[in-house]
Design a protein around this motif. Structure first.
Motif, PDB file in Angstrom:
ATOM      1  N   PRO B  69      17.702 -10.027  76.356  1.00 34.06           N
ATOM      2  CA  PRO B  69      17.191 -10.269  75.005  1.00 34.06           C
ATOM      3  C   PRO B  69      18.335 -10.681  74.073  1.00 34.06           C
ATOM      4  O   PRO B  69      19.455 -10.179  74.205  1.00 34.06           O
ATOM      5  CB  PRO B  69      16.617  -8.914  74.577  1.00 34.06           C
ATOM      6  CG  PRO B  69      16.473  -8.114  75.824  1.00 34.06           C
ATOM      7  CD  PRO B  69      17.509  -8.623  76.778  1.00 34.06           C
ATOM      8  N   THR B  70      18.033 -11.578  73.135  1.00 38.59           N
ATOM      9  CA  THR B  70      19.033 -11.938  72.123  1.00 38.59           C
ATOM     10  C   THR B  70      19.181 -10.792  71.127  1.00 38.59           C
ATOM     11  O   THR B  70      20.286 -10.463  70.698  1.00 38.59           O
ATOM     12  CB  THR B  70      18.597 -13.229  71.392  1.00 38.59           C
ATOM     13  OG1 THR B  70      18.360 -14.233  72.364  1.00 38.59           O
ATOM     14  CG2 THR B  70      19.678 -13.698  70.430  1.00 38.59           C
ATOM     15  N   SER B  71      18.053 -10.182  70.765  1.00 33.75           N
ATOM     16  CA  SER B  71      18.101  -8.980  69.930  1.00 33.75           C
ATOM     17  C   SER B  71      16.824  -8.187  70.159  1.00 33.75           C
ATOM     18  O   SER B  71      15.917  -8.633  70.876  1.00 33.75           O
ATOM     19  CB  SER B  71      18.269  -9.351  68.461  1.00 33.75           C
ATOM     20  OG  SER B  71      17.133 -10.060  68.017  1.00 33.75           O
ATOM     21  N   GLY B  72      16.755  -7.027  69.544  1.00 36.58           N
ATOM     22  CA  GLY B  72      15.615  -6.151  69.766  1.00 36.58           C
ATOM     23  C   GLY B  72      15.897  -5.202  70.907  1.00 36.58           C
ATOM     24  O   GLY B  72      16.988  -5.218  71.499  1.00 36.58           O
ATOM     25  N   ARG B  73      14.902  -4.393  71.193  1.00 38.72           N
ATOM     26  CA  ARG B  73      15.110  -3.367  72.208  1.00 38.72           C
ATOM     27  C   ARG B  73      13.920  -3.327  73.158  1.00 38.72           C
ATOM     28  O   ARG B  73      12.776  -3.492  72.732  1.00 38.72           O
ATOM     29  CB  ARG B  73      15.271  -2.006  71.519  1.00 38.72           C
ATOM     30  CG  ARG B  73      15.657  -0.898  72.443  1.00 38.72           C
ATOM     31  CD  ARG B  73      15.803   0.401  71.692  1.00 38.72           C
ATOM     32  NE  ARG B  73      16.277   1.442  72.591  1.00 38.72           N
ATOM     33  CZ  ARG B  73      15.937   2.706  72.505  1.00 38.72           C
ATOM     34  NH1 ARG B  73      15.147   3.108  71.534  1.00 38.72           N
ATOM     35  NH2 ARG B  73      16.412   3.583  73.361  1.00 38.72           N
ATOM     36  N   ALA B  74      14.216  -3.122  74.423  1.00 37.54           N
ATOM     37  CA  ALA B  74      13.149  -2.952  75.410  1.00 37.54           C
ATOM     38  C   ALA B  74      13.518  -1.789  76.316  1.00 37.54           C
ATOM     39  O   ALA B  74      14.672  -1.686  76.757  1.00 37.54           O
ATOM     40  CB  ALA B  74      12.965  -4.221  76.223  1.00 37.54           C
ATOM     41  N   VAL B  75      12.527  -0.939  76.565  1.00 35.24           N
ATOM     42  CA  VAL B  75      12.756   0.239  77.409  1.00 35.24           C
ATOM     43  C   VAL B  75      11.672   0.271  78.479  1.00 35.24           C
ATOM     44  O   VAL B  75      10.490   0.138  78.175  1.00 35.24           O
ATOM     45  CB  VAL B  75      12.704   1.532  76.557  1.00 35.24           C
ATOM     46  CG1 VAL B  75      12.898   2.753  77.445  1.00 35.24           C
ATOM     47  CG2 VAL B  75      13.761   1.495  75.468  1.00 35.24           C
ATOM     48  N   ILE B  76      12.106   0.402  79.724  1.00 31.19           N
ATOM     49  CA  ILE B  76      11.168   0.478  80.846  1.00 31.19           C
ATOM     50  C   ILE B  76      11.324   1.840  81.510  1.00 31.19           C
ATOM     51  O   ILE B  76      12.420   2.171  81.984  1.00 31.19           O
ATOM     52  CB  ILE B  76      11.457  -0.628  81.897  1.00 31.19           C
ATOM     53  CG1 ILE B  76      11.431  -2.018  81.268  1.00 31.19           C
ATOM     54  CG2 ILE B  76      10.489  -0.521  83.063  1.00 31.19           C
ATOM     55  CD1 ILE B  76      10.084  -2.520  80.857  1.00 31.19           C
ATOM     56  N   ASP B  77      10.245   2.582  81.537  1.00 32.64           N
ATOM     57  CA  ASP B  77      10.249   3.907  82.172  1.00 32.64           C
ATOM     58  C   ASP B  77      11.444   4.740  81.685  1.00 32.64           C
ATOM     59  O   ASP B  77      12.094   5.435  82.458  1.00 32.64           O
ATOM     60  CB  ASP B  77      10.286   3.734  83.702  1.00 32.64           C
ATOM     61  CG  ASP B  77       9.806   4.979  84.427  1.00 32.64           C
ATOM     62  OD1 ASP B  77       9.014   5.744  83.844  1.00 32.64           O
ATOM     63  OD2 ASP B  77      10.257   5.203  85.572  1.00 32.64           O
TER      64      ASP B  77
END
Lengths: 451, 275
Positions: B69-77
């Motif tokens: 990602p260029t910015s932001g947040r992602a969370v998997i499990d």
């Protein structure tokens, strides 16, 4: 309506063909690969590569010219001093070239007439070989035997060792000096008699190599094999490098590979390892095939050309080449894998690697330049160093320091190439690019990020 | 491993302001995704709905660590994709039209390769392979090279490849595109089976009937933005439309109208400052 008269203007087959050709050319010249091979390479790359080669040859020639050599002279007392003046030079006389020192040699005299006859051929050869191999500061690099100096010698002969570059240089200089001296003598004799110099028989000068046939064969192999080893390695890495990178994109499995639950570095290293293994297997199999077939062929060829050199693959020397060959395979494989990653399809990958493989193969031709040897300078030059190291190993003339530098430089080059390849492949635009990336794009990808 | 303290309140997939920009030689800077928020719970099927070029695939690629990602947040499990992408890859099964099978490997070899890299070995590995072969009915062609398989057979091997390690999160990018009716039906059954197994499934589609049938919640993506998300009933209530197609069109028209107003406002304020 007749064929070829479909519209108001009738087109001949040739006219139609020209129109088709014009359209095809337009399409072709809008293809990046065609542009690269048709315009860029002929105009820029190959001249540049050949310029580099010519410079290399000039450097080698310069090194040859600068070498000091010693020429032994076998002559009667009456002619020795004149021969010494004709053949020898001093340092200050040859500011742009090496000096030629002279030393007088006296072969053992023959005891009787029968021996004198024999001395003409085999004994003379053996005696000259012994003199050339005696070593030491005053040891001659070539020996000039003047007519009449030894029983039965009717012509001037230059004895030299064709497997030794110093001896080759000494022979070349002796032949030039002898030719010039012979012309002077001929002119002088003609003047004394008041006749045209052309009316006198020229003084005959011949060369005799004292090298043994197996040494000549080893020299031939040492000139050919390093280049072949490099070419085999490059060709062995070529298709796997394209297949595992651009080919993977074409097959639609690049994204699958990016999902592997292992570090990306491991994936990239795995690919380089696979390409290197292919390169090494291809090199080994090529050498095996060469050993089984080419030795006999070279024997035949040397026999057909009037020589009778003995050509045998030096298995022991080839084994000693192995560690450097492995490092070189990694170097080549990482470079080719990295560059092929820029391509979006197998075809484009092949087109991209075409010029890159020449960057490896042309410098390897340095190994075929007789005067160029592995030293503390050439050992730093990529590709050239490995070719020269292979040659030195094949002729058993290895010096520890240049070899260590070569191994170090090769190790560094391999690491750098692996870093380059991994860095390139780690870029998601390279990994997933739907079209082949340009050089400009490559540089922007490799440039340090500002953020 | 990077465990997040409160990643989306236990969501299996959580994204917050996810953005992706590309630098394109012809088009300059391209904003493919402009701030997508979503969350998907275990045992839930979440559908990303949007036209071609909306940013669905790029969003899913970011969630599966293929793109950063260029910015932001992602969370998997519970794992941040930017901080520990490797661990994220271990916890997802990802399938898209561009995750092809290695053509020169057999189906069984493919399953073994992925199983091994997921840390399975010995009996556990063989058991996983056998289970995948039985679950997806691969036994007749598991030992044939993937390049020789039909499209439907390839799709089944691909699904088996994606779930050979039984991941808690499944991300599917247009999973039925290009499939015939039988293969599509198999895929839909498979997605439903994952929900029944308590797994989280996030998939993108532009086939509205699929979304209506399968999804517990739907997110509508358009021009790189999430226009709306919720259950089908919530989206109906939001737009006042009954059919999903009408819901989708209403949301898109509303977004286009807002974009025109925003552009006009920006133009007006620019004119004022020029004056």
């Amino acid at each position: 309506m007749a064929e070829g008269t479909l519209g108001p203007v009738s087109l001949s087959v040739f006219g139609a063909a020209l129109k088709v050709a014009a359209k095809e050319l337009l399409e072709s010249f809008r293809d990046r690969q065609t542009l690269l091979y048709t315009f860029v390479l002929p105009v820029c790359m190959y001249p540049a590569l050949f310029w580099v080669m010519v410079q290399g040859v000039l450097v080698v020639q310069g090194q040859k010219n600068a070498r000091d050599v010693t020429v032994g002279i076998v002559a009667e007392d009456s002619t020795f001093e004149e021969a010494r003046l004709a053949l020898g030079t001093e340092d200050d006389e040859e500011p742009s070239g090496g000096a030629v020192a002279t030393v007088r040699l006296t072969p053992e005299p023959a005891a009787d007439e029968a021996e004198r006859q024999a001395q003409m051929q085999a004994q003379m050869q053996a005696q000259m070989q012994a003199l050339l191999e005696q070593g030491g500061d005053d040891a001659p690099d070539a020996i000039v035997v003047l007519p009449g100096a030894v029983a039965g010698t009717e012509v001037a002969r230059v004895y030299f060792d064709s497997t030794n570059s110093r001896s080759e240089i000494a022979r070349e200089r002796a032949l030039v000096s002898l030719a010039s001296w012979a012309d002077d003598l001929r002119t002088k004799a003609a003047d004394e008699r008041g006749i045209d110099p052309e009316a006198l028989d020229p003084i005959v000068v011949r060369s005799n190599s004292v090298a043994e046939k197996k040494d000549e064969g080893a020299l031939l192999l040492s000139l050919m094999l390093p280049m072949l080893l490099v070419i085999m390695s490059v060709l062995g890495a070529f298709f796997p490098a394209v297949d595992l990178t651009a080919g993977e994109k074409e097959r639609g499995t690049a994204e699958t590979t990016m999902l592997l639950p292992v570090p990306r570095t491991a994936v990239h290293l795995g690919k380089i390892l696979a390409v290197s293994t292919s390169a090494m297997i291809a090199t080994a199999l090529n050498l095996l095939a060469l050993g089984l077939s080419a030795g006999h062929l070279l024997d035949q060829l040397s026999g057909a050309s009037g020589g009778s050199m003995v050509v045998q693959l030096p298995v022991g020397a080839l084994m000693s080449v192995l560690p450097l060959a492995v490092l070189f395979a990694f170097f080549v494989s990482a470079m080719l894998t990295g560059v092929a990653s820029l391509a979006a399809s197998f075809k484009e990958g092949q087109a991209l690697l075409g010029p890159v493989q020449m960057v490896f193969i042309l410098p390897a031709m340095a190994a075929t330049l007789p005067g160029l040897t592995l030293n503390t300078t050439t050992a730093w030059i990529p590709v050239v160093n490995v070719a020269l190291a292979f040659r030195a190993m094949l002729v058993g003339d290895v010096q520890a320091l240049p070899l260590a530098i070569c191994a170090l430089a090769l190790f560094g080059a391999a690491l750098l190439a692996i870093w380059f390849s991994i860095r390139l492949r780690s870029n998601e635009q390279v990994a997933l690019a739907g079209e082949t990336l340009s050089l400009g794009k490559l540089f922007s990808l490799l440039a340090p990020s500002k953020s | 491993m990077t465990e997040s303290t409160n990643p989306g309140h236990g969501a299996a997939i959580f994204a917050d302001g996810l953005k992706k920009t590309f630098r394109d030689p012809q088009r300059g800077v391209v904003e493919a995704v402009r701030g997508v928020d979503l969350d998907c719970q275990p045992g839930e099927i979440y559908g990303l709905l949007g036209p071609n070029g909306a940013g669905k695939t790029t969003t899913l690629r970011m969630l599966s660590t293929i793109l950063a990602p260029t910015s932001g947040r992602a969370v998997i499990d519970g794992i941040d994709v930017a901080k520990d992408p490797l661990e994220v890859r271990r916890r997802i099964g990802f399938l898209s039209g561009s995750t092809g099978l290695y053509p020169r490997l057999t189906g069984r070899e493919t399953l073994r390769y992925f199983g091994k890299l997921h840390g399975l070995e010995g009996d556990a590995l063989e058991a996983s392979i056998q289970r995948a072969i039985e679950d997806f009915d691969l036994s007749k062609f598991a030992d044939g090279r993937c390049e020789t398989l039909s499209t439907g057979q390839k799709q089944r091997v691909s699904i088996a490849r994606a779930v050979v390690h039984d991941p808690p999160v499944l991300i599917l990018d247009e999973p039925t595109t290009g499939l015939d009716i039988m293969a599509s039906s198999d895929m839909i059954k498979f997605i439903e089976s994952r929900r029944e197994a308590g797994r989280c499934v996030l998939f993108s589609t532009h086939i509205l009937s699929e979304a209506e049938r399968l999804c517990d919640r739907i997110g509508v993506v358009y021009s790189g933005r999430m226009l709306a998300h919720g259950t089908l009933d919530e989206l109906r209530a939001d737009t006042g439309k009954e059919w999903l197609e009408d819901v989708f069109l209403a949301l898109v028209q509303r977004a286009d109208a807002e974009a025109v107003v925003t552009a006009a406002g920006a133009s007006a304020s620019s004119g004022e400052s020029d004056a």
